[in-house]
Design an enzyme around this catalytic site. Structure first.
Site, short mmCIF file in Angstrom:
data_model
loop_
_atom_site.label_atom_id
_atom_site.label_comp_id
_atom_site.label_asym_id
_atom_site.label_seq_id
_atom_site.Cartn_x
_atom_site.Cartn_y
_atom_site.Cartn_z
N VAL A 72 -5.58 6.37 -1.34
CA VAL A 72 -5.05 6.25 0.03
C VAL A 72 -4.44 7.56 0.54
CG1 VAL A 72 -4.68 3.75 -0.07
CG2 VAL A 72 -2.82 5.31 -0.74
N SER A 148 10.70 -2.13 -0.39
CA SER A 148 11.43 -2.42 -1.63
C SER A 148 12.90 -2.61 -1.25
CB SER A 148 11.31 -1.23 -2.58
OG SER A 148 12.30 -1.30 -3.60
N TYR A 161 11.50 7.66 -3.79
CA TYR A 161 11.22 6.24 -3.61
C TYR A 161 12.12 5.63 -2.53
CZ TYR A 161 9.72 1.54 -5.03
OH TYR A 161 9.18 0.27 -5.06
N LYS A 165 10.66 4.40 1.12
CA LYS A 165 10.69 2.97 1.45
C LYS A 165 11.56 2.74 2.70
CE LYS A 165 7.94 1.36 -1.73
NZ LYS A 165 6.61 0.82 -1.39
N ILE A 194 10.01 -7.38 -9.53
CA ILE A 194 8.85 -8.25 -9.68
C ILE A 194 8.10 -7.82 -10.94
CG2 ILE A 194 6.74 -9.11 -8.56
CD1 ILE A 194 9.30 -9.64 -6.90
P1 NAD Z 1 1.61 -1.51 -9.54
O1 NAD Z 1 1.83 -0.12 -10.03
O2 NAD Z 1 1.51 -2.59 -10.53
O3 NAD Z 1 0.36 -1.56 -8.57
C1 NAD Z 1 0.22 -0.59 -7.55
C2 NAD Z 1 -1.22 -0.49 -7.15
O4 NAD Z 1 -1.31 0.53 -6.16
C3 NAD Z 1 -2.12 -0.08 -8.33
O5 NAD Z 1 -3.27 -0.87 -8.36
C4 NAD Z 1 -2.43 1.37 -8.03
O6 NAD Z 1 -3.68 1.83 -8.51
C5 NAD Z 1 -2.39 1.39 -6.50
N1 NAD Z 1 -2.19 2.73 -6.01
C6 NAD Z 1 -1.16 3.56 -6.30
N2 NAD Z 1 -1.37 4.76 -5.73
C7 NAD Z 1 -2.56 4.68 -5.08
C8 NAD Z 1 -3.33 5.59 -4.32
N3 NAD Z 1 -2.93 6.85 -4.12
N4 NAD Z 1 -4.48 5.16 -3.78
C9 NAD Z 1 -4.91 3.89 -3.98
N5 NAD Z 1 -4.24 2.99 -4.70
C10 NAD Z 1 -3.08 3.39 -5.25
O7 NAD Z 1 2.82 -1.79 -8.55
P2 NAD Z 1 3.41 -3.16 -7.96
O8 NAD Z 1 4.62 -3.48 -8.74
O9 NAD Z 1 2.34 -4.16 -7.78
O10 NAD Z 1 3.91 -2.60 -6.56
C11 NAD Z 1 3.17 -2.76 -5.36
C12 NAD Z 1 4.05 -2.34 -4.21
O11 NAD Z 1 5.25 -3.12 -4.25
C13 NAD Z 1 4.49 -0.88 -4.26
O12 NAD Z 1 4.50 -0.35 -2.95
C14 NAD Z 1 5.91 -0.96 -4.82
O13 NAD Z 1 6.70 0.12 -4.39
C15 NAD Z 1 6.38 -2.27 -4.23
N6 NAD Z 1 7.48 -2.88 -4.96
C16 NAD Z 1 7.34 -3.30 -6.26
C17 NAD Z 1 8.42 -3.87 -6.91
C18 NAD Z 1 8.34 -4.38 -8.34
O14 NAD Z 1 9.40 -4.73 -8.90
N7 NAD Z 1 7.18 -4.44 -8.97
C19 NAD Z 1 9.65 -3.98 -6.26
C20 NAD Z 1 9.76 -3.53 -4.94
C21 NAD Z 1 8.66 -2.99 -4.31
#
Ligand code: NAD
Length: 257
Positions: A72, A148, A161, A165, A194
């Site tokens: 992306v 987040s 981060y 966000k 999560i």
């Molecule tokens: P994850 O790392 O498990 O999954 C993230 C996905 O995004 C992966 O499939 C990765 O390949 C893809 N990605 C990352 N950079 C990319 C790029 N440059 N181009 C294309 N794809 C890309 O993370 P998650 O925990 O599922 O988090 C998803 C979203 O939720 C994120 O924005 C994260 O900041 C947010 N979030 C997660 C949590 C948590 O506790 N897991 C909490 C708050 C917010």
């Protein structure tokens, strides 16, 4: 209402619609793809990782899943991703999930994690929303950005981060303001802890997990599907008068003592 053991009730409310979702290879993005496909949508999912597991999970669902290999941060890849979604005939929802978190203590980091965080967490959602806006205007569609709790509270060694966000929530309000008169809504969700591959480093650290559990009023960590259900709500007509909003999905972590 409580839950039942009978699984989700069939809900074809997104049948005939298309959702463009990023980060669909795993975690929250995959859960979003599944939830939209359960409701009958065609999901065009962009990720830089292999998406065969998401495709396999969606294969038996009412909707469809079309994986697109895309980084992306690459403007040409974003253009191709949006075009692919538009090729289905319409774009009803854009869900920016792809994101990264990088540890960057001020004393030691060289600025690279900051630059990367800006590129993935902020510039990419802006670019995707900008490219998709003409299509969303045609359908009166919706943008949902995945922020987040760290968009709202600070965290040490996470300058990129926390800042990106918070910026993403600002972008959400800017999009709501600019697209509102065309009936396009823009909202965000702000998850707490999560259980996904992103938070796996904490899986080994019992003390850290316990601390995150205790911080949540509900006394537990969250599941990706619990974020996805709020995302689909915000993308649906059930949220037809909600725009510019960020909804915490954190089990009471940020707001309850
Ligand atoms: P994850 O790392 O498990 O999954 C993230 C996905 O995004 C992966 O499939 C990765 O390949 C893809 N990605 C990352 N950079 C990319 C790029 N440059 N181009 C294309 N794809 C890309 O993370 P998650 O925990 O599922 O988090 C998803 C979203 O939720 C994120 O924005 C994260 O900041 C947010 N979030 C997660 C949590 C948590 O506790 N897991 C909490 C708050 C917010």
């Amino acid at each position: 209402m409580g839950s039942t053991d009978e699984g989700p009730t069939p809900d074809p409310s997104f049948a005939g619609e298309t959702a463009l979702i990023t980060g669909t290879a795993r975690g929250i993005g995959r859960a979003c793809a599944v939830r939209f496909a359960e409701r009958g949508a065609t999901v065009v999912g962009g990720d830089r990782l292999d998406q065969s597991e998401t495709a396999a999970t969606c294969a038996d669902l009412p909707g469809a899943f079309e994986p697109v290999a895309a980084d992306v941060t690459d403007p040409a890849a974003v253009e191709a991703l949006v075009e692919r979604a538009a090729d289905t005939g319409r774009v009803d929802a854009v869900v920016n999930v792809a994101g990264i978190v990088a540890r960057e203590p001020l004393a030691t980091h060289d600025g690279e994690p900051w630059e990367r965080s800006v590129a993935v967490n902020l510039t990419a959602p802006f670019r995707i929303a900008r490219e998709a806006a003409p299509h969303l205007r045609e359908t009166g569609g919706a943008v949902v950005n995945v922020s987040s709790i760290y968009g709202q509270i600070g965290a040490a060694e996470r300058a990129g981060y926390v800042s990106t966000k918070a910026g993403l929530e600002g972008l959400t309000r800017a999009l709501a303001a600019e697209l509102g008169e065309d009936g396009v809504r823009a909202n965000a969700v702000a998850p707490g802890f999560i259980e996904t591959p992103m938070t796996e480093p904490y899986a080994e650290d019992g003390a850290a997990r316990e601390r995150f559990r205790e911080l949540a009023a509900l006394g537990r960590l969250g599941e990706p599907s619990e974020v996805a259900s709020v995302v689909t709500f915000l993308a649906s007509d059930d949220a037809s008068f909600v725009t510019g909003e960020t909804v915490l999905v954190d089990g009471g972590r940020a707001t309850v003592e």
